[in-house]
Design a protein around this motif. Structure first.
Motif, PDB file in Angstrom:
ATOM      1  N   PRO A  15       0.817  -1.229   0.000  1.00  0.00           N
ATOM      2  CA  PRO A  15       0.000   0.000   0.000  1.00  0.00           C
ATOM      3  C   PRO A  15       0.849   1.276   0.000  1.00  0.00           C
ATOM      4  O   PRO A  15       0.484   2.260  -0.631  1.00  0.00           O
ATOM      5  N   ALA A  16       1.995   1.239   0.684  1.00  0.00           N
ATOM      6  CA  ALA A  16       2.865   2.415   0.704  1.00  0.00           C
ATOM      7  C   ALA A  16       3.412   2.716  -0.685  1.00  0.00           C
ATOM      8  O   ALA A  16       3.464   3.878  -1.111  1.00  0.00           O
ATOM      9  N   VAL A  17       3.811   1.686  -1.421  1.00  0.00           N
ATOM     10  CA  VAL A  17       4.322   1.875  -2.785  1.00  0.00           C
ATOM     11  C   VAL A  17       3.213   2.365  -3.707  1.00  0.00           C
ATOM     12  O   VAL A  17       3.429   3.271  -4.531  1.00  0.00           O
ATOM     13  N   LEU A  18       2.009   1.814  -3.590  1.00  0.00           N
ATOM     14  CA  LEU A  18       0.888   2.261  -4.425  1.00  0.00           C
ATOM     15  C   LEU A  18       0.529   3.712  -4.143  1.00  0.00           C
ATOM     16  O   LEU A  18       0.287   4.495  -5.069  1.00  0.00           O
ATOM     17  N   ALA A  23       0.773   9.470  -5.755  1.00  0.00           N
ATOM     18  CA  ALA A  23       1.206  10.836  -5.436  1.00  0.00           C
ATOM     19  C   ALA A  23       2.173  11.355  -6.499  1.00  0.00           C
ATOM     20  O   ALA A  23       2.097  12.515  -6.915  1.00  0.00           O
ATOM     21  N   ALA A  24       3.084  10.521  -6.958  1.00  0.00           N
ATOM     22  CA  ALA A  24       4.032  10.926  -8.004  1.00  0.00           C
ATOM     23  C   ALA A  24       3.305  11.198  -9.315  1.00  0.00           C
ATOM     24  O   ALA A  24       3.683  12.095 -10.070  1.00  0.00           O
ATOM     25  N   LEU A  25       2.255  10.446  -9.604  1.00  0.00           N
ATOM     26  CA  LEU A  25       1.481  10.643 -10.824  1.00  0.00           C
ATOM     27  C   LEU A  25       0.861  12.040 -10.871  1.00  0.00           C
ATOM     28  O   LEU A  25       0.768  12.650 -11.938  1.00  0.00           O
ATOM     29  N   LEU A  26       0.467  12.574  -9.732  1.00  0.00           N
ATOM     30  CA  LEU A  26      -0.136  13.908  -9.692  1.00  0.00           C
ATOM     31  C   LEU A  26       0.839  14.999 -10.129  1.00  0.00           C
ATOM     32  O   LEU A  26       0.425  16.048 -10.591  1.00  0.00           O
ATOM     33  N   TYR A  27       2.128  14.764  -9.993  1.00  0.00           N
ATOM     34  CA  TYR A  27       3.139  15.742 -10.384  1.00  0.00           C
ATOM     35  C   TYR A  27       3.675  15.489 -11.791  1.00  0.00           C
ATOM     36  O   TYR A  27       4.551  16.197 -12.257  1.00  0.00           O
ATOM     37  N   PHE A  28       3.155  14.505 -12.500  1.00  0.00           N
ATOM     38  CA  PHE A  28       3.604  14.118 -13.831  1.00  0.00           C
ATOM     39  C   PHE A  28       2.900  14.998 -14.874  1.00  0.00           C
ATOM     40  O   PHE A  28       1.671  15.043 -14.919  1.00  0.00           O
ATOM     41  N   PRO A  29       3.632  15.737 -15.717  1.00  0.00           N
ATOM     42  CA  PRO A  29       3.011  16.701 -16.649  1.00  0.00           C
ATOM     43  C   PRO A  29       1.917  16.152 -17.562  1.00  0.00           C
ATOM     44  O   PRO A  29       0.898  16.821 -17.740  1.00  0.00           O
ATOM     45  N   PRO A  30       2.033  14.966 -18.176  1.00  0.00           N
ATOM     46  CA  PRO A  30       0.920  14.493 -19.007  1.00  0.00           C
ATOM     47  C   PRO A  30      -0.369  14.300 -18.211  1.00  0.00           C
ATOM     48  O   PRO A  30      -1.465  14.582 -18.700  1.00  0.00           O
ATOM     49  N   THR A  59       1.983  22.253  -7.153  1.00  0.00           N
ATOM     50  CA  THR A  59       3.276  22.513  -6.546  1.00  0.00           C
ATOM     51  C   THR A  59       3.259  21.997  -5.122  1.00  0.00           C
ATOM     52  O   THR A  59       2.210  21.941  -4.485  1.00  0.00           O
ATOM     53  N   PHE A  60       4.416  21.623  -4.638  1.00  0.00           N
ATOM     54  CA  PHE A  60       4.524  21.020  -3.311  1.00  0.00           C
ATOM     55  C   PHE A  60       4.184  22.022  -2.234  1.00  0.00           C
ATOM     56  O   PHE A  60       4.576  23.168  -2.326  1.00  0.00           O
ATOM     57  N   PRO A  61       3.442  21.678  -1.219  1.00  0.00           N
ATOM     58  CA  PRO A  61       2.821  20.403  -0.927  1.00  0.00           C
ATOM     59  C   PRO A  61       1.465  20.259  -1.599  1.00  0.00           C
ATOM     60  O   PRO A  61       1.159  19.221  -2.150  1.00  0.00           O
ATOM     61  N   LEU A  62       0.625  21.279  -1.561  1.00  0.00           N
ATOM     62  CA  LEU A  62      -0.704  21.122  -2.169  1.00  0.00           C
ATOM     63  C   LEU A  62      -1.208  22.477  -2.674  1.00  0.00           C
ATOM     64  O   LEU A  62      -2.317  22.877  -2.402  1.00  0.00           O
TER      65      LEU A  62
END
Length: 103
Positions: A15-18, A23-30, A59-62
């Motif tokens: 669950p931590a990896v998912l 979270a990383a996907l939200l910062y991905f430009p596409p 932008t970090f954090p939200l």
């Protein structure tokens, strides 16, 4: 005993990896460009205006940064808003309850 520890570790790690991947996907430009199209279409539908957004950056954090925001009335063609950049500070706790609160 080792087998139980391995399963417990996997149950915590997966669950931590998912969550980290999401979270990383939200910062991905596409993904952000897709979010711009969805947000513009939703805002246009709900307001009855033609709303366009140049780009959206999380932008970090939200903090949500919207660039080149234009809102035009459909009926008369009047420009309601022509904004270069908007930064909205989102609150996390209400967002988890599907409520959007912006400072």
């Amino acid at each position: 005993m080792k087998k139980i520890l391995k399963w417990a570790g996997a149950a915590i790690l997966v669950p931590a990896v998912l969550f980290s991947s999401l979270a990383a996907l939200l910062y991905f430009p596409p993904f952000q460009r897709w979010a711009v199209r969805q947000a513009s279409a939703y805002a246009s539908e709900k307001t009855g205006m033609d709303v366009s957004v140049g780009n959206v950056r999380l932008t970090f954090p939200l903090d949500l940064k919207l660039n080149d925001v234009v809102a035009v009335k459909k009926a008369s063609g009047d420009t309601i808003a022509n904004v270069g950049s908007i930064v909205a500070d989102m609150q996390l706790k209400p967002l988890m309850k599907k409520q959007v609160v912006v400072d």
